[in-house]
Write a protein that holds these residues in place. Structure first.
Motif, PDB file in Angstrom:
ATOM      1  N   GLY A  30     -39.777   3.759  17.256  1.00 23.62           N
ATOM      2  CA  GLY A  30     -41.388   5.010  16.937  1.00 23.62           C
ATOM      3  C   GLY A  30     -41.527   5.969  17.727  1.00 23.62           C
ATOM      4  O   GLY A  30     -40.596   5.915  18.825  1.00 23.62           O
ATOM      5  N   ALA A  31     -42.127   6.919  17.525  1.00 22.98           N
ATOM      6  CA  ALA A  31     -42.286   8.027  18.835  1.00 22.98           C
ATOM      7  C   ALA A  31     -42.599   7.728  20.421  1.00 22.98           C
ATOM      8  O   ALA A  31     -42.014   8.023  20.630  1.00 22.98           O
ATOM      9  N   GLN A  32     -42.982   6.472  19.887  1.00 20.92           N
ATOM     10  CA  GLN A  32     -43.752   6.236  21.014  1.00 20.92           C
ATOM     11  C   GLN A  32     -42.472   5.332  22.516  1.00 20.92           C
ATOM     12  O   GLN A  32     -42.064   5.276  23.232  1.00 20.92           O
ATOM     13  N   THR A  33     -41.123   5.672  21.549  1.00 20.46           N
ATOM     14  CA  THR A  33     -39.854   4.538  21.784  1.00 20.46           C
ATOM     15  C   THR A  33     -39.070   5.917  22.599  1.00 20.46           C
ATOM     16  O   THR A  33     -38.887   6.760  21.686  1.00 20.46           O
ATOM     17  N   GLN A  34     -38.606   6.428  24.120  1.00 15.16           N
ATOM     18  CA  GLN A  34     -37.676   7.258  24.032  1.00 15.16           C
ATOM     19  C   GLN A  34     -35.938   6.731  24.499  1.00 15.16           C
ATOM     20  O   GLN A  34     -35.675   5.312  25.469  1.00 15.16           O
ATOM     21  N   VAL A  35     -35.153   6.874  23.491  1.00 12.14           N
ATOM     22  CA  VAL A  35     -33.884   5.972  23.743  1.00 12.14           C
ATOM     23  C   VAL A  35     -32.414   7.206  24.095  1.00 12.14           C
ATOM     24  O   VAL A  35     -32.837   8.531  23.733  1.00 12.14           O
ATOM     25  N   THR A  36     -31.983   6.887  25.193  1.00 12.21           N
ATOM     26  CA  THR A  36     -30.623   7.561  25.656  1.00 12.21           C
ATOM     27  C   THR A  36     -29.663   6.736  25.474  1.00 12.21           C
ATOM     28  O   THR A  36     -29.393   5.324  25.533  1.00 12.21           O
ATOM     29  N   LEU A  37     -28.600   7.865  24.715  1.00 11.46           N
ATOM     30  CA  LEU A  37     -27.202   7.019  24.027  1.00 11.46           C
ATOM     31  C   LEU A  37     -26.019   7.108  24.780  1.00 11.46           C
ATOM     32  O   LEU A  37     -26.477   8.928  25.267  1.00 11.46           O
ATOM     33  N   ALA A  38     -25.660   6.963  25.925  1.00 12.50           N
ATOM     34  CA  ALA A  38     -24.801   6.325  26.926  1.00 12.50           C
ATOM     35  C   ALA A  38     -23.377   6.857  26.160  1.00 12.50           C
ATOM     36  O   ALA A  38     -23.516   5.477  25.453  1.00 12.50           O
ATOM     37  N   ASP A  39     -22.092   7.448  26.252  1.00 13.96           N
ATOM     38  CA  ASP A  39     -21.179   7.432  26.228  1.00 13.96           C
ATOM     39  C   ASP A  39     -19.533   7.932  27.032  1.00 13.96           C
ATOM     40  O   ASP A  39     -20.128   8.977  27.172  1.00 13.96           O
ATOM     41  N   THR A  40     -19.318   7.173  27.671  1.00 14.32           N
ATOM     42  CA  THR A  40     -17.780   7.293  28.018  1.00 14.32           C
ATOM     43  C   THR A  40     -17.015   8.405  27.199  1.00 14.32           C
ATOM     44  O   THR A  40     -16.427  10.174  27.559  1.00 14.32           O
ATOM     45  N   SER A  41     -16.928   8.602  26.141  1.00 12.44           N
ATOM     46  CA  SER A  41     -16.358   9.644  25.271  1.00 12.44           C
ATOM     47  C   SER A  41     -17.077  10.785  24.556  1.00 12.44           C
ATOM     48  O   SER A  41     -18.471  10.500  23.680  1.00 12.44           O
ATOM     49  N   GLU A  42     -16.490  11.594  24.169  1.00 12.55           N
ATOM     50  CA  GLU A  42     -17.677  13.878  24.418  1.00 12.55           C
ATOM     51  C   GLU A  42     -17.273  13.257  22.292  1.00 12.55           C
ATOM     52  O   GLU A  42     -17.824  13.885  21.715  1.00 12.55           O
ATOM     53  N   GLU A  43     -16.028  13.057  21.919  1.00 17.80           N
ATOM     54  CA  GLU A  43     -15.795  13.015  20.472  1.00 17.80           C
ATOM     55  C   GLU A  43     -16.720  12.047  19.703  1.00 17.80           C
ATOM     56  O   GLU A  43     -18.105  12.149  19.023  1.00 17.80           O
ATOM     57  N   ALA A  44     -17.390  10.731  20.704  1.00 19.89           N
ATOM     58  CA  ALA A  44     -18.037  10.229  19.878  1.00 19.89           C
ATOM     59  C   ALA A  44     -19.384   9.940  20.386  1.00 19.89           C
ATOM     60  O   ALA A  44     -20.233   9.958  19.180  1.00 19.89           O
ATOM     61  N   LEU A  45     -19.521  10.767  20.865  1.00 20.24           N
ATOM     62  CA  LEU A  45     -21.262  11.533  21.334  1.00 20.24           C
ATOM     63  C   LEU A  45     -21.233  12.723  20.058  1.00 20.24           C
ATOM     64  O   LEU A  45     -22.584  12.744  19.174  1.00 20.24           O
ATOM     65  N   GLU A  46     -20.394  13.404  20.562  1.00 19.05           N
ATOM     66  CA  GLU A  46     -20.238  14.485  18.926  1.00 19.05           C
ATOM     67  C   GLU A  46     -21.081  13.733  17.596  1.00 19.05           C
ATOM     68  O   GLU A  46     -22.072  14.786  16.737  1.00 19.05           O
TER      69      GLU A  46
END
Length: 283
Positions: free
Chosen positions: A136-152
């Motif tokens: 839920g909203a009380q948690t902040q999650v960071t998505l990290a990856d070396t691939s720009e395509e994966a992040l898209e």
């Protein structure tokens, strides 16, 4: 004109000749996708004729599957933790074992909601977005990856699911995360040994190499990750990993050498020790 059942039977036989595992289920899902119906609905329509308008795109999908393109890429989506995610060749197809990792994190490792989570090597974002939605909203999650395509691709899933408590960073491991620290880091990093490349299923050729292979023993990236990890953990933080078969003893040694405690590896549903977890206490 063939009926739906006859189409199912003939398509199944063709996929079997092409070496596709679980050919009947594959064919059922392709037909359901084309007819926009559920499997239950399909069973009630076996005697209906398949029109040429429906058969033409089905033949194209069948050809792609016969060439061993993953079913998930053809359908464009995959179910993960009871939600539908977009998936394609930009990132690794989410596996059932990774759902087990989320279950372990949510039910055993951190039933309380951490404030800051990092999903290292996020790919299509299934781990990060599942944790963001479940905590839920009380948690902040960071998505990290070396691939720009994966992040898209991950961004597409973020939007589709309406997730708001996330941020994304393109980074080679922790290089762009500076002095950021987290209460929980989850990582499904590449762990396939390069020497196993010739023996892998043909479908894996459609996954990006960057998401699969990590040196001769499969642990090159995981070694570097574990060495860098402590500098980005809050006191009493935890990590949870997914690894390959026969890797847990070495990974546990790497964690101990880096100063982690409470180290243990949990098995998947097949009994393979696949999910190392550990705690970091600031010295």
């Amino acid at each position: 004109m063939k009926t739906i059942l006859e189409t199912l039977d003939s398509g199944t036989q063709w996929l079997e000749k092409k070496g596709v595992e679980d050919a009947r289920r594959n064919m059922q899902l392709l037909v359901c996708h084309q007819l926009e119906c559920s499997k239950i609905q399909l069973y009630t329509r076996f005697d209906e004729p398949m029109t040429e308008e429906a058969l033409e795109p089905l033949r194209e999908m069948l050809k792609r599957r016969g060439n061993r393109e993953p079913l998930q890429h053809i359908l464009g989506t995959v179910e993960f933790y009871l939600r539908e995610f977009y998936t394609d060749s930009r990132a690794l197809i989410p596996r059932p074992e990774t759902e087990e990792l989320c279950e372990i994190v949510l039910k055993q490792l951190r039933p309380d909601a951490p404030q800051k989570i990092l999903d290292m090597g996020t790919g299509s974002g299934v781990i990060a977005l599942t944790l963001a939605l479940e905590y839920g909203a009380q948690t902040q999650v960071t998505l990290a990856d070396t691939s720009e395509e994966a992040l898209e691709l991950a961004a597409k899933n973020t939007t589709a699911l309406g997730v708001e408590n996330t941020t994304s960073t393109r980074t080679n491991l922790f290089s762009e995360l500076a002095d950021q620290r987290f209460d929980l880091i989850v990582a499904n990093l590449p762990y396939v040994p390069e020497r196993e490349r010739p023996s892998l299923a043909a479908e894996l050729e459609y996954d990006p190499d960057l998401a699969l292979f990590s040196g001769e023993d499969g642990l090159d990236i995981i070694r570097e990750f574990i060495q860098q990890c402590p500098s980005h953990l809050e006191n009493d933080a935890q990590i949870a990993l997914e690894i390959g078969i026969h890797q847990h003893l070495e990974v546990e040694q790497l964690l101990a050498k880096a100063g982690f405690t409470d180290i243990k590896t949990l098995p998947d549903l097949s009994g393979i020790y696949r999910f190392p977890t550990a705690r970091w206490t600031a010295h």
